[in-house]
Design an enzyme around this catalytic site. Structure first.
Site, PDB file in Angstrom:
ATOM      1  N   GLY A 134       0.803  -1.215   0.000  1.00 18.10           N
ATOM      2  CA  GLY A 134       0.000   0.000   0.000  1.00 18.10           C
ATOM      3  C   GLY A 134       0.835   1.265   0.000  1.00 18.10           C
ATOM      4  CG  LEU A 158      -2.608  -2.476  -3.517  1.00 23.00           C
ATOM      5  CD1 LEU A 158      -2.434  -1.619  -4.758  1.00 23.00           C
ATOM      6  CD2 LEU A 158      -3.119  -1.644  -2.348  1.00 23.00           C
ATOM      7  CG  ASP A 159       1.229  -3.096  -3.578  1.00 20.54           C
ATOM      8  OD1 ASP A 159       1.415  -2.668  -4.733  1.00 20.54           O
ATOM      9  OD2 ASP A 159       1.018  -2.351  -2.616  1.00 20.54           O
ATOM     10  N   GLY A 160      -0.004  -7.645  -4.958  1.00 21.68           N
ATOM     11  CA  GLY A 160      -0.045  -9.072  -4.676  1.00 21.68           C
ATOM     12  C   GLY A 160       0.332  -9.960  -5.859  1.00 21.68           C
TER      13      GLY A 160
END
Lengths: 299, 299, 299, 299
Positions: A216, A242-244
């Site tokens: 995040g 997200l960011d995964g």
């Protein structure tokens, strides 16, 4: 005015005009390597590099990257691909074949932070990035003149909460159909799921932390608060999470109690630049296979 | 045309207009820290950072770096220095005092390889290099327009075996008297002993190997032939001994049998850039003391 | 039977029988360094090392570590401490003074995984860990003979859900009052808050991930699933928050898609050993100050 | 007395009782991979890992490592090797085939410094070193009881200038004919050329510097004098040229001006241990090919 001196050394495609690369993934089983190498040998190809990895010999997945030279590749590639279909069907392969002479076309998305963009442009100009940078898209106008000084089109497409959908339509239009990979070089807007789906495993993002730590916003501030002794950056393919998405590359640098958030950002900029550039290089050189949420990187 | 967007965050000197730094080296003995800190306290200074190192407690050398804030520094610094003379004499100190608001002036020397110059210019423009880049000198004309696009004067001074002495005279003339440090950013000409003597411990070179391995020419080719598994770069002050001066900073990266000389050079360019930029940053921030052929770096 | 050859080189306390160390933290303000260094000078001490760090010059915290030699330290230390009280009060200092000759006493807690214990014992035996290992506590009997072969008492205290409270009472009893620091060398039981409170900032744990990534159980399996390209280990002081205490040290190593969970564990064991041993060394050498949830490490 | 708890997890040979490995090097040319993989497929083998590298596609050398499973390997291996001869002749191959179930037999040579020996014994006992440690040879008696406590024979063979030839005869006798690899784990005596020739590319040494820097004696003292900022260690096959043989692995760690020679040695010990253990592991797993003075390491 010749601002940027393009380096003159020849690209891989110029050095090896008949070189191709294959990426293969399929359920493991006996005879895959034999079948593929026999096929190439029978067609007169010479394998110059081959990498292979089996996730679990009994019932796992098999991954392969082959680089080969084939006389008159340009004329013969289409037929070669057609004939490979039989082997691919037999082993239930996902596969791609690339002509090394056909440079990949990149679109770079950027916001205000310019260091990743500057790095990619410098590596490209130095001849270290064997690709065409087709265009740059930004929600800010700041970098316009700089990018255009390289002869690269710059599309300033502002994004606000209200104009998000319209902005994405414009982005898709300028990116068009023949872009191979999109680089989010510190592009700070969320990309919609439909956009991601359209360029599945072809959107590379740089996240400014050592994922999965500090997902995040403001990861350097998070890192400072937690008091970590090493910071990092992560290049990954973008997925809906997200960011995964699948991690391509990470790197780190040691920091100390004396480094405040500003200093962490400064140190981090160099890690981000280097990590993103490596990930882009590997993608361009067809070194990355994605399976579920992980990458196999042959480098 | 605004090609390069200068970042706006304030410099250390702007943030702390009354900040000074001292570098001290002297034979070790009792009472040095007490005398210096008492002196500063009595003059109304507040020490914000202090580092100290004794090479060998019995009869060795003592090294110190102090950062302090003193109200009205600009007006009072001359007198402060004069009054410090008594302490300096008592302990036989080599010492220097710097007003942080007075930015150091850099001259960058470069030949054909541009990556170190590009890095320094980018860090400077990003606000990460708290100095003035006063001029660039090169024996080639290639980078002229690029450097001038930053508003920095570029002096093209060709060097041949016959014109070496004359070229150095021209270099000295353009560098002039008020340059604090000269950066050899992959400048591939030998500097004369008299030139080095004149800027003792103020000429920083980047050597493209992990010194003392691979001294001299073509270090990447040497590294390839030796089959090393890690390559590196070294920033050092220039002395009369080729690649033999005090080492400021080194860094390395892992390579493999698969990396040919070209790939070693490509990987090495990033190490060189990062290592040189770090060394320059530390010099600018008065973090380096030289003793005999070694550096003490307080960072 | 002389199984373990104790190395013979002298310890810091033997080399410097009159050496002491101070750790100070207090609100920043003018004159601290001057007052402390003047105090030591007036008492005939010679400062051999001094480190200092201010978290934020205006209104922040000040941290200091001083190493000094004082003739007849053993006899004079008590009075020196008493007299320092006035300065400490004036600046509202948290402070500690240590006689380097008084070796710290360690208790090591271990479960089944022995690599961290083996490393500490080897470093201790090699003369690299300047402390006394007073005892080893384990919830398993496996390492008993090995530990006792070093002449170190081994307490096998099984822990089950039912006997947890009783087991902790027995642990506290064997640890006793004169243990300086407890090392959780892969001790896989949760320590109770009251135990932690009793040894505040004196219980060091090694967590087998690069925190804050992969908190909790099976971090290598978590890392494998996430597909990270670098794994790490973290040494931290234990607080009530699981894996959330102040980080002392971290280190990492690169891994690849080819490394399965077993291989990650194998690679990780070396990182864990090295990171924990470094953290213990720094604690023993009084190099660590804790402020809120972060450490200041002077090394 | 059960001093050392041998870990119980199964070895690669136990997990895969029908697994074999091949190492091949030959002049590059078309059809090698196809011929080898076809041969294996026709014999019912399943390739589980294959690595390949061509030093220079036009007229260079080709290197290959293959791991495969073949039902009833033990009974069929001899014939497999015999039949492979035809392919080997056709392509002028140097090649070896190994049955993974047949553990390699190691002899470890050591002098006074024990850290590398301790590391190998610990990794072996932890099940991380898939080999038999057949014996330890030392010119000192110090480690005798420790080594024997593992059930490993220890031969104390003193070496003086006068007895050097006789000592080497005794060493050769105890090593015998069926040792696969000799590990010089900080063995500080020079090995004679005839000894080296006999175990060509099968004697692994750890040199306590980042070669080719600091060849010869006292490398840490050399490193201290030169003021390097990073130190390292190098594992290499022993050749007649002192510290000049093919490099297998290197690693490094950052040091500072504050680290004296003793501290460099202490830091270096951990690098040496880790680097040597990695090199031994790769040798045992048949991952290393030697060509001229360089290694190809498939890992």
């Amino acid at each position: 005015m010749e601002l940027h001196v393009k380096r003159e050394h020849s690209s891989p495609g110029e050095q090896h005009p008949n070189r191709a690369r294959m990426l293969i993934s399929c359920p493991d089983g006996p005879g895959i390597v034999a079948a593929v190498s026999r096929f190439l040998f029978d067609h007169g190809a010479n394998i110059v590099q081959s990498d292979q990895y089996t996730m679990d010999p009994s019932g796992g997945m098999f991954f392969m990257r082959i680089e080969f030279d084939l006389p008159k590749l340009e004329q013969r590639m289409e037929q070669l691909q057609a004939e490979f279909g039989a082997i691919a069907d037999q082993f239930e392969m996902n596969w791609q074949m690339f002509n090394v002479s056909h440079k990949k076309r990149l679109a770079i998305f950027v916001s205000k932070e310019d260091h990743c963009l500057v790095e990619l442009l410098w590596q490209w100009q130095a001849g270290d990035l064997d690709a065409d940078i087709a265009l740059v898209v930004s929600n800010h106008a700041d970098m316009k003149e700089y990018v255009e000084s390289f002869g690269i089109p710059y599309y300033h497409i502002p994004v606000t909460a209200d104009t998000k959908a319209e902005a994405e339509r414009r982005q898709l239009k300028v990116v068009g159909e023949d872009i191979d990979v999109i680089i989010l070089a510190r592009y700070m807007q969320i990309i919609s799921p439909s956009f991601i789906e359209r360029y599945k495993n072809r959107v590379i993002n740089i996240h400014h932390s050592f994922l999965p730590a500090f997902i995040g916003g403001n990861p350097y501030a998070q890192a400072y608060r937690r008091g970590v002794k090493i910071i990092g950056a992560t290049a990954h393919y973008v997925t809906e999470e997200l960011d995964g998405g699948p991690i391509i590359e990470q790197d780190v640098q040691r920091v100390s109690h004396g480094d405040d958030v500003g200093e962490l950002k400064r140190i981090g900029r160099t890690i981000e630049r280097v990590v993103l550039a490596r990930a882009v290089k590997w993608h361009i050189e067809d070194r990355i296979l994605v399976h579920q949420n992980k990458t196999v990187v042959f480098n």
